[in-house]
Design a protein around this motif. Structure first.
Motif, mmCIF file in Angstrom:
data_model
loop_
_atom_site.group_PDB
_atom_site.id
_atom_site.type_symbol
_atom_site.label_atom_id
_atom_site.label_comp_id
_atom_site.label_asym_id
_atom_site.label_seq_id
_atom_site.Cartn_x
_atom_site.Cartn_y
_atom_site.Cartn_z
ATOM 1 N N PRO B 136 0.852 -1.222 -0.153
ATOM 2 C CA PRO B 136 -0.124 0.039 0.106
ATOM 3 C C PRO B 136 0.903 1.231 0.089
ATOM 4 C CG PRO B 136 -0.143 -1.086 2.081
ATOM 5 C CD PRO B 136 0.469 -2.045 1.207
ATOM 6 N N ALA B 137 2.204 1.064 0.513
ATOM 7 C CA ALA B 137 3.015 2.348 0.608
ATOM 8 C C ALA B 137 3.586 2.779 -0.650
ATOM 9 C CB ALA B 137 3.917 2.204 1.694
ATOM 10 N N SER B 138 3.569 1.862 -1.587
ATOM 11 C CA SER B 138 4.344 2.128 -2.834
ATOM 12 C C SER B 138 3.459 2.705 -3.960
ATOM 13 C CB SER B 138 4.782 0.662 -3.454
ATOM 14 O OG SER B 138 5.431 0.780 -4.756
ATOM 15 N N ILE B 139 4.034 3.893 -4.397
ATOM 16 C CA ILE B 139 3.402 4.702 -5.189
ATOM 17 C C ILE B 139 3.517 4.113 -6.662
ATOM 18 C CG2 ILE B 139 3.408 6.902 -6.614
ATOM 19 C CD1 ILE B 139 4.595 8.124 -3.920
ATOM 20 N N TRP B 140 4.559 3.610 -6.945
ATOM 21 C CA TRP B 140 4.712 2.652 -8.154
ATOM 22 C C TRP B 140 3.610 1.526 -8.434
ATOM 23 C CZ3 TRP B 140 7.046 3.768 -12.522
ATOM 24 C CH2 TRP B 140 8.067 4.771 -12.563
ATOM 25 N N VAL B 141 3.502 0.799 -7.050
ATOM 26 C CA VAL B 141 2.602 -0.288 -7.266
ATOM 27 C C VAL B 141 1.220 0.232 -7.726
ATOM 28 C CG1 VAL B 141 1.768 -2.467 -6.006
ATOM 29 C CG2 VAL B 141 4.097 -1.788 -6.028
ATOM 30 N N SER B 142 0.755 1.219 -6.666
ATOM 31 C CA SER B 142 -0.446 1.828 -7.027
ATOM 32 C C SER B 142 -0.679 2.235 -8.380
ATOM 33 C CB SER B 142 -0.751 2.992 -6.012
ATOM 34 O OG SER B 142 -0.649 2.487 -4.620
ATOM 35 N N THR B 143 0.242 2.964 -8.753
ATOM 36 C CA THR B 143 0.062 3.467 -10.364
ATOM 37 C C THR B 143 -0.291 2.220 -11.362
ATOM 38 O OG1 THR B 143 1.487 5.253 -9.526
ATOM 39 C CG2 THR B 143 1.239 4.896 -12.077
ATOM 40 N N ILE B 144 0.790 1.416 -11.070
ATOM 41 C CA ILE B 144 0.663 0.022 -12.172
ATOM 42 C C ILE B 144 -0.634 -0.433 -11.980
ATOM 43 C CG2 ILE B 144 1.722 -1.974 -12.675
ATOM 44 C CD1 ILE B 144 4.494 -0.899 -12.046
ATOM 45 N N CYS B 145 -1.035 -0.787 -10.762
ATOM 46 C CA CYS B 145 -2.381 -1.323 -10.543
ATOM 47 C C CYS B 145 -3.382 -0.646 -11.285
ATOM 48 C CB CYS B 145 -2.780 -1.776 -9.050
ATOM 49 S SG CYS B 145 -1.410 -2.832 -8.375
ATOM 50 N N LEU B 146 -3.729 0.572 -11.033
ATOM 51 C CA LEU B 146 -4.676 1.414 -11.476
ATOM 52 C C LEU B 146 -4.724 1.669 -13.123
ATOM 53 C CD1 LEU B 146 -4.874 4.274 -8.932
ATOM 54 C CD2 LEU B 146 -6.496 2.687 -9.436
#
Lengths: 218, 271
Positions: B136-146
């Motif tokens: 949840p803290a990773s902006i990269w992961v959030s961006t890729i998932c969205l």
């Protein structure tokens, strides 16, 4: 947003267009088929082909088997209550899943016998046994028995009945559009073709509570 | 209006959880078709699972045979409800993982999918949400998932439009009329009557084709005006709503609606 990013996305959709125009290979491996939900396909309603439709007939003896009737019919929309279907629409979804079973059977038959050109009635000997043993055939057989049981309810009794089913390929290519839209206004290109007519089977049907029927079977 | 990634995930999670809740209830309503005298009898299906290793077959048998499958479905409905009422930043990843894995298992129970496209999109959304919740803290992961969810959704409309527009029957309006009267999808009489004329059928078809083929503007359109993505999302909602009425495709409404927060979030990059 930078121009290069817009160009990148434009190229992406160009590539998607090219891929969408190509006809992908049909993968028949069962493992891939079973996990196909992991490989989404968005080609909705692209095939103007034929709809395999399931029919059955049932009687107390094979001599009395009469008219064929459709096994899967989309339930009528009950107008005042239709918004409820947004949340729960199990009957329609069951009918759609039933059609998928029939389509899978036709696809399996295509693999078994090559391109299906016409009636497969009278597939005899080992071929017939192989088809009857297939999971697709058994599930469609179950579907037919389930529908017979459902449609003949609510008579609370049991009966030994003879039934037979067939899969008819119904081309839906041409529609003659007229002001009065009805079945008569629809002219189908080519005649429907029976691509599978099963043997007659005898089965003990139990009409009543499903739990009681299951207990009786045991 | 600025949509934060957290808000997009929260909205997406609640919509898909609502969809999963209703999907589970529907299958529980259809439980008779899953029992040993029903349609999808476990004894028949196991033949097909012989291709899998023994351990995996044991897991399938434990979770999918009747009546165990009802426990799986009941829990799935309960977990769906829990995700709806829990704030996104408190949703345990295990709940999302359960929704994802149970969806995959149920698809196996129906030999691939129960409801085709809606199952595909449910898995896409749940995959994106589960991975996002793992880090949840990773902006990269959030961006890729969205972006994963948004691209799948936009592509779904776009591909559906492109494959149709290539066929003459679709371009003349004939195909829509055919599908409306086909036994599998038979539309309500009112709709069939409305689209009886060639002109109305053609207008409705072209409205749909243009909407589908232009749907990438739901992402890029923000460069023209921030209203464009919202307009496309609103039209898409109406499109699925009409599909419920015409074809009875209710599961598609929730599965696709769950992708709209991701689309809107991604579209903000073009503003």
């Amino acid at each position: 947003m930078e121009t290069s990013n817009i160009l990148f996305l434009a190229l992406f959709f160009l590539l998607i267009t090219a891929l969408a125009c190509l006809k992908g290979p049909q993968i028949s491996d069962r493992r891939v088929q079973l996990f196909r939900v992991l490989f989404p396909s968005w080609r909705f309603f692209d095939v103007m082909g034929e709809t395999p439709t399931l029919y059955y007939r049932v009687a107390s003896s094979s001599e009395d088997l009469g008219e064929w009737q459709a096994a899967l019919e989309k339930p009528e929309l009950r107008s005042p209550y239709w918004p409820f279907n947004i949340f729960l629409n199990s009957e329609t979804n069951f009918v759609l899943a039933g059609y998928s079973l029939v389509e899978q059977l036709v696809s399996d038959m295509g693999e078994m016998y090559g391109e299906i050109q016409g009636e497969t009635q009278g597939v005899t000997g080992r071929d017939s046994e192989e088809l009857e043993r297939s999971v697709s055939f058994q599930l469609v057989d179950n579907l037919v028995r389930f529908q017979i049981q459902k449609n003949l309810q609510p008579t609370p009794t049991e009966a030994k009945l003879v039934y037979q089913f067939k899969v008819r390929s119904e081309p839906i290519r041409k529609v003659n559009q007229t002001a009065a839209w009805n079945q008569e206004a629809v002219s189908i290109a080519g005649a429907p073709v029976d691509i599978l007519v099963s043997k007659s089977y005898t089965h003990n049907f139990y009409f009543g509570e499903p739990e009681r029927a299951a207990a009786r079977r045991v | 209006m600025i949509l934060l990634a957290e808000t997009a995930f929260a909205a997406s999670a609640k919509i898909i959880a609502l969809g999963v809740l209703f999907q589970s209830i529907e299958l529980i309503q259809l439980r008779r078709t899953l029992n040993d005298t029903g349609v999808w009898q476990w004894g028949v299906l196991t033949e097909e699972f012989k291709i899998f290793p023994v351990l995996f077959r044991a897991i399938l048998s434990l979770t999918l045979r009747y009546p165990n499958v009802l426990v799986l479905l009941g829990l799935r409905a309960g977990v769906g409800f829990a995700v709806i009422v829990t704030p996104w930043d408190s949703v345990p990843v295990l709940l999302l993982l359960y929704l994802l894995l149970s969806t995959l298992l149920i698809c196996l129970r129906f030999r691939g999918t129960f409801n085709g496209g809606s199952d595909y999109m449910t898995v896409v959304v749940l995959t994106g949400l589960t991975i996002a919740r793992v880090a949840p803290a990773s902006i990269w992961v959030s961006t890729i998932c969205l972006w994963y969810i948004a691209i799948q959704s936009v592509t779904s409309y776009f591909v559906a439009g492109v494959v149709k527009i290539r066929h003459r029957e679709w371009r003349t309006g004939e195909a829509l009329a055919c599908f409306l009267q086909a036994a599998k999808y038979r539309a309500p009489k009112l709709v069939r009557r409305l689209l009886a004329e060639r002109e109305t059928s053609m207008i409705a078809t072209w409205a749909m084709l243009l909407f589908e083929c232009l749907f990438p503007l739901a992402l890029f359109g923000a460069a023209i005006s921030p209203i464009v993505p919202l307009a496309f999302i609103a039209i898409a909602g109406l499109f699925h709503f009409s599909n419920v009425y015409i074809f009875g495709l209710n599961r598609f409404l929730f599965a696709w609606a769950a992708t709209y927060p991701a689309i809107y979030w991604c579209s903000q990059l073009f503003q």
